[in-house]
Structures are given as structure tokens and as C-alpha cells.
Design an enzyme around this catalytic site. Structure first.
Site, mmCIF file in Angstrom:
data_model
loop_
_atom_site.group_PDB
_atom_site.id
_atom_site.type_symbol
_atom_site.label_atom_id
_atom_site.label_comp_id
_atom_site.label_asym_id
_atom_site.label_seq_id
_atom_site.Cartn_x
_atom_site.Cartn_y
_atom_site.Cartn_z
ATOM 1 N N GLU A 123 9.262 -1.823 17.897
ATOM 2 C CA GLU A 123 8.314 -2.150 16.824
ATOM 3 C C GLU A 123 7.035 -2.753 17.417
ATOM 4 O O GLU A 123 5.944 -2.498 16.931
ATOM 5 C CB GLU A 123 8.932 -3.116 15.806
ATOM 6 C CG GLU A 123 10.116 -2.559 15.036
ATOM 7 C CD GLU A 123 9.723 -1.648 13.860
ATOM 8 O OE1 GLU A 123 8.530 -1.362 13.678
ATOM 9 O OE2 GLU A 123 10.630 -1.225 13.129
ATOM 10 N N HIS A 181 4.731 5.694 6.579
ATOM 11 C CA HIS A 181 3.887 5.916 7.760
ATOM 12 C C HIS A 181 3.704 7.397 8.061
ATOM 13 O O HIS A 181 2.585 7.885 8.200
ATOM 14 C CB HIS A 181 4.467 5.202 8.991
ATOM 15 C CG HIS A 181 4.583 3.719 8.815
ATOM 16 N ND1 HIS A 181 5.261 2.910 9.695
ATOM 17 C CD2 HIS A 181 4.107 2.900 7.838
ATOM 18 C CE1 HIS A 181 5.186 1.658 9.279
ATOM 19 N NE2 HIS A 181 4.498 1.629 8.156
ATOM 20 N N HIS A 224 7.831 -5.868 11.045
ATOM 21 C CA HIS A 224 9.179 -5.415 11.415
ATOM 22 C C HIS A 224 9.599 -5.997 12.767
ATOM 23 O O HIS A 224 10.755 -6.378 12.953
ATOM 24 C CB HIS A 224 9.235 -3.880 11.477
ATOM 25 C CG HIS A 224 8.892 -3.211 10.170
ATOM 26 N ND1 HIS A 224 8.558 -1.891 10.066
ATOM 27 C CD2 HIS A 224 8.834 -3.707 8.915
ATOM 28 C CE1 HIS A 224 8.321 -1.591 8.802
ATOM 29 N NE2 HIS A 224 8.468 -2.679 8.083
ATOM 30 N N GLU A 229 7.117 9.060 13.748
ATOM 31 C CA GLU A 229 7.360 8.402 12.458
ATOM 32 C C GLU A 229 8.192 9.301 11.545
ATOM 33 O O GLU A 229 9.036 8.826 10.797
ATOM 34 C CB GLU A 229 6.033 8.069 11.758
ATOM 35 C CG GLU A 229 5.168 7.014 12.466
ATOM 36 C CD GLU A 229 5.694 5.590 12.296
ATOM 37 O OE1 GLU A 229 6.652 5.387 11.526
ATOM 38 O OE2 GLU A 229 5.146 4.686 12.942
ATOM 39 N N TRP A 232 0.836 -1.220 0.000
ATOM 40 C CA TRP A 232 0.000 0.000 0.000
ATOM 41 C C TRP A 232 0.868 1.267 0.000
ATOM 42 O O TRP A 232 2.004 1.250 0.489
ATOM 43 C CB TRP A 232 -0.967 0.002 1.193
ATOM 44 C CG TRP A 232 -0.323 0.068 2.563
ATOM 45 C CD1 TRP A 232 -0.029 -0.996 3.381
ATOM 46 C CD2 TRP A 232 0.102 1.245 3.267
ATOM 47 N NE1 TRP A 232 0.562 -0.553 4.532
ATOM 48 C CE2 TRP A 232 0.653 0.826 4.515
ATOM 49 C CE3 TRP A 232 0.077 2.616 2.994
ATOM 50 C CZ2 TRP A 232 1.162 1.716 5.459
ATOM 51 C CZ3 TRP A 232 0.583 3.510 3.941
ATOM 52 C CH2 TRP A 232 1.126 3.048 5.160
ATOM 53 N N THR A 251 5.075 0.234 18.839
ATOM 54 C CA THR A 251 4.368 1.029 17.825
ATOM 55 C C THR A 251 3.200 0.239 17.245
ATOM 56 O O THR A 251 2.168 0.814 16.914
ATOM 57 C CB THR A 251 5.293 1.493 16.671
ATOM 58 O OG1 THR A 251 6.034 0.378 16.197
ATOM 59 C CG2 THR A 251 6.245 2.575 17.116
ATOM 60 N N ASP A 306 2.364 -3.278 9.325
ATOM 61 C CA ASP A 306 3.785 -3.127 8.942
ATOM 62 C C ASP A 306 4.674 -3.285 10.179
ATOM 63 O O ASP A 306 5.685 -3.998 10.159
ATOM 64 C CB ASP A 306 4.075 -1.715 8.377
ATOM 65 C CG ASP A 306 3.646 -1.551 6.917
ATOM 66 O OD1 ASP A 306 3.065 -2.493 6.347
ATOM 67 O OD2 ASP A 306 3.906 -0.468 6.358
ATOM 68 N N GLU A 307 4.291 -2.606 11.257
ATOM 69 C CA GLU A 307 5.119 -2.641 12.470
ATOM 70 C C GLU A 307 5.237 -4.072 13.012
ATOM 71 O O GLU A 307 6.294 -4.476 13.494
ATOM 72 C CB GLU A 307 4.543 -1.736 13.577
ATOM 73 C CG GLU A 307 4.165 -0.313 13.165
ATOM 74 C CD GLU A 307 5.325 0.598 12.800
ATOM 75 O OE1 GLU A 307 6.427 0.089 12.528
ATOM 76 O OE2 GLU A 307 5.112 1.822 12.765
ATOM 77 N N GLU A 365 9.026 2.208 6.251
ATOM 78 C CA GLU A 365 8.650 3.098 7.359
ATOM 79 C C GLU A 365 8.293 4.500 6.865
ATOM 80 O O GLU A 365 7.435 5.164 7.421
ATOM 81 C CB GLU A 365 9.808 3.198 8.362
ATOM 82 C CG GLU A 365 9.967 1.988 9.269
ATOM 83 C CD GLU A 365 8.896 1.930 10.340
ATOM 84 O OE1 GLU A 365 8.227 2.945 10.603
ATOM 85 O OE2 GLU A 365 8.719 0.849 10.926
HETATM 86 FE FE FE2 Z 1 8.350 0.607 12.897
HETATM 87 FE FE FE2 Z 2 6.430 3.157 11.597
#
Ligand code: FE2
Ligand code: FE2
Length: 326
Positions: free
Chosen positions: A165, A115, A201, A77, A34, A168, A197-198, A112
Site C-alpha cells: 500500500e 481505483h 490503507h 488495480e 469520491w 502504490t 486512499d492507498e 479499492e
Molecule cells: Fe491499495
Molecule cells: Fe488501489
């Protein structure tokens, strides 16, 4: 000291192999992942202004504290240049420009970067934010950098990133669910995709440390203990607003997050428990005496912190951030 550094470089080289193999599991292909514009009104379309109107109407339902937390998250971010430059300073990362660690660092940064981009554009469109005040805070945070107590040690750094991570992930996920309750489904979706996403990670960083425990258990345990004794500080701990001293806004930001239940002292303990379980801390073998002591400290820590958290009062004092209009 020399031996200590050389051993870490050796371990970093060892993990690099696995990382190159696993990179596609922890990062998504750029062509199909995305992008911010998938969520935001398209300014080339006739419906642009009506879409903004709609966006602004649903953003009206967000509470003051929720907007404040979202702005704090966004600034965090957007301080990505700090994190990237710091990762390249970690022992063993920048030895080879085209090596696995540098590749990871660039690709992680690239993911990242979306974000802050997405959240910033959203906040701009809501009409609720004093963008200039927010931008000053962002510039300050990047200029001020951070001090997270890891030095250039890869073990401490990747224990930190594993923790962070996960943190977040929790906070974006909670903002997503509170935004949904408040009737802002767009914001909810946005924070939901960021949170996922976090989570990916976090898996990657946890995996690096898991491999580290396999080959250098004692040092990894000592690093974990040291980070937990220092406490994991958030990357925005130097947060400030215009005319303020370094770090002066940070406490107000975390108070708002605690008050709303977006990121709390209990979450801190839950993350610690998750790391203890995932790294199989209870059953790590090959520890020396100091490593055993470090383990004892870590294993006893969640209960200790929970007792402290239970006694903590919810911060009630509301604070007027320069970031929010009205
Ligand atoms: Fe992150
Ligand atoms: Fe992030």
C-alpha cells in the site's frame, strides 16, 4: 505446526477487536467518499463531447513511458479479484463471515474497486490506448494470479500489504505530479485521490502489524525478515501481453517506472525504513535468539540495499507496449 497456526489465529482474534474500533479511521463512509464519476465527463450532459475533447488534448502531453506506467498501474488495480480472494484465504480471516476480518476485507475491496474503475474509464477516453490489448493483459493477470511468498500466514500477508500500500501510494503520487507537470490536471487530481486512499490503507495494515509485534514479537520479526529476504514482489509480477509468456511484460513496466522515477529501488529502501521506524523494530523486546538475528538482518538491510541501488544503472531500453496506440 499446529501450535504455530493456533497462536496466529489467537492473535488474529485479538487484533480483530481493535480493527473493528478503528475501521472508520482507515476507511471512509461510502455515501460521501469520491466516486469515479466525480472526475469524469458526464455523458448525460450536452458538454460531454467538448469535455472529452479537452481531456484528449491534455492527455496528449503525457510521455509514452508515463502512459505505459499508468496502464500497468491500472491493470494492477483491476486485478482486485485476485487480492480479495487471496485475503480470504489468509489464516483467521474467513472464520466468521460477519466478523471483523471479513468486514475489513469487503470494505477494503469496495474502496479499492474505484481505483481501477476510474483509471480504466480515463484511459479509454484519452484515445491513446489500445483498449483491447490492455483488457487482454488484465484478463491474463487475473487468470494468472500471483505468488507473493506469504502462504496463508497473516503476519507475512499483512507485512506484504503494509509494504504494498505504501508502494502504490508512492507510485500514484508520482504519476499525479508528473501528469501535472505535463499539463494534465485531471489525471493529476485522479491519481492524487487514489494515492490518498492507498495511504489510509497502508496505515491500517501497519497498525495490524504493530499490534502483532506487541503480542507475538518473535514470530512477527521472523515473518518480517523472511519477507524481506524473499523481497517484496509487486502484485503484477505475472504481467504479460497478448501472445506472451507469463510475467514477460512486467520487467518492461518496472523499467519504465524506474526510468521516470515513479517507483525506484530507492523508494523500496525508503518504504523499508518507514516500516522499521513505525514498528519500532530497533526497540522491540521479548525476542529469542532467532528473532534477534532476524532483527539484525532487517536493521542492516536499508544500507545494504542503498549501496546496491546506487550501483544500479537506469534502464534505458525503451519498449513498445501493445497497449499504446501509434
Ligand atoms: Fe491499495
Ligand atoms: Fe488501489
Amino acid at each position: 505446526m499446529k501450535f504455530f497456526e493456533e497462536k496466529r489465529r489467537e492473535v488474529m482474534k485479538h487484533i480483530e477487536k481493535f480493527m473493528l474500533e478503528k475501521m472508520n479511521e482507515y476507511l471512509k463512509p461510502i455515501d460521501t467518499i469520491w466516486q469515479p464519476s466525480d472526475f469524469l465527463p458526464d455523458s448525460s450532459r450536452e458538454t460531454f463531447f467538448s469535455e472529452i475533447k479537452e481531456l484528449q488534448e491534455s492527455a496528449q502531453g503525457l510521455s509514452y513511458d508515463l502512459v505505459a506506467v499508468l496502464i500497468g498501474d491500472t491493470i494492477t488495480e483491476e486485478a482486485l479479484p485476485t487480492y480479495e480472494s487471496w485475503l480470504t484465504m489468509v489464516e483467521g480471516v474467513s472464520d466468521n463471515e460477519e466478523g471483523g476480518w471479513m468486514k475489513w476485507t469487503r470494505h477494503w475491496t469496495a474502496e479499492e474497486n474505484r481505483h481501477g474503475d476510474l483509471l480504466n474509464k480515463y484511459l479509454y477516453l484519452t484515445g491513446r490506448v489500445n483498449m483491447r490489448a490492455m483488457e487482454v493483459s488484465t484478463q491474463y493477470l487475473i487468470a494468472d494470479g500471483f505468488d507473493i511468498g506469504t502462504g496463508h500466514d497473516p503476519y507475512r500477508n499483512f507485512i506484504y500489504t503494509s509494504f504494498q500500500e505504501l508502494a502504490t501510494n508512492v507510485s500514484h503520487r508520482r504519476v499525479a505530479s508528473q501528469a501535472k507537470k505535463a499539463g494534465d490536471t485531471l489525471l493529476s487530481k485522479m491519481c492524487g485521490v487514489i494515492a490518498s486512499d492507498e495511504a489510509r490503507h497502508a496505515k491500517a495494515y501497519k497498525y495490524f502489524i504493530e499490534r502483532t509485534f506487541e503480542v507475538d514479537a518473535n514470530e512477527a520479526m521472523l515473518a518480517f525478515e523472511d519477507m524481506m529476504r524473499k523481497k517484496i514482489v509487486m502484485p503484477a509480477h505475472f504481467l504479460r501481453e497478448i501472445g506472451m509468456k507469463i510475467g514477460q511484460t512486467f520487467g518492461h513496466f518496472t523499467d519504465a517506472a524506474q526510468r521516470l522515477g515513479i517507483y525506484t529501488a530507492i523508494d523500496y529502501v525508503d518504504i523499508l525504513k518507514e516500516l522499521i521506524a513505525d514498528w519500532h523494530i530497533a526497540s522491540v523486546t521479548d525476542l529469542k535468539e532467532d528473532g534477534e538475528k532476524a532483527r539484525d538482518y532487517i536493521m542492516a538491510l536499508p544500507d545494504r540495499l542503498l549501496r546496491v541501488a546506487e550501483r544500479m544503472k537506469n534502464p534505458m531500453l525503451e519498449y513498445k507496449f501493445s497497449w499504446i496506440n501509434g
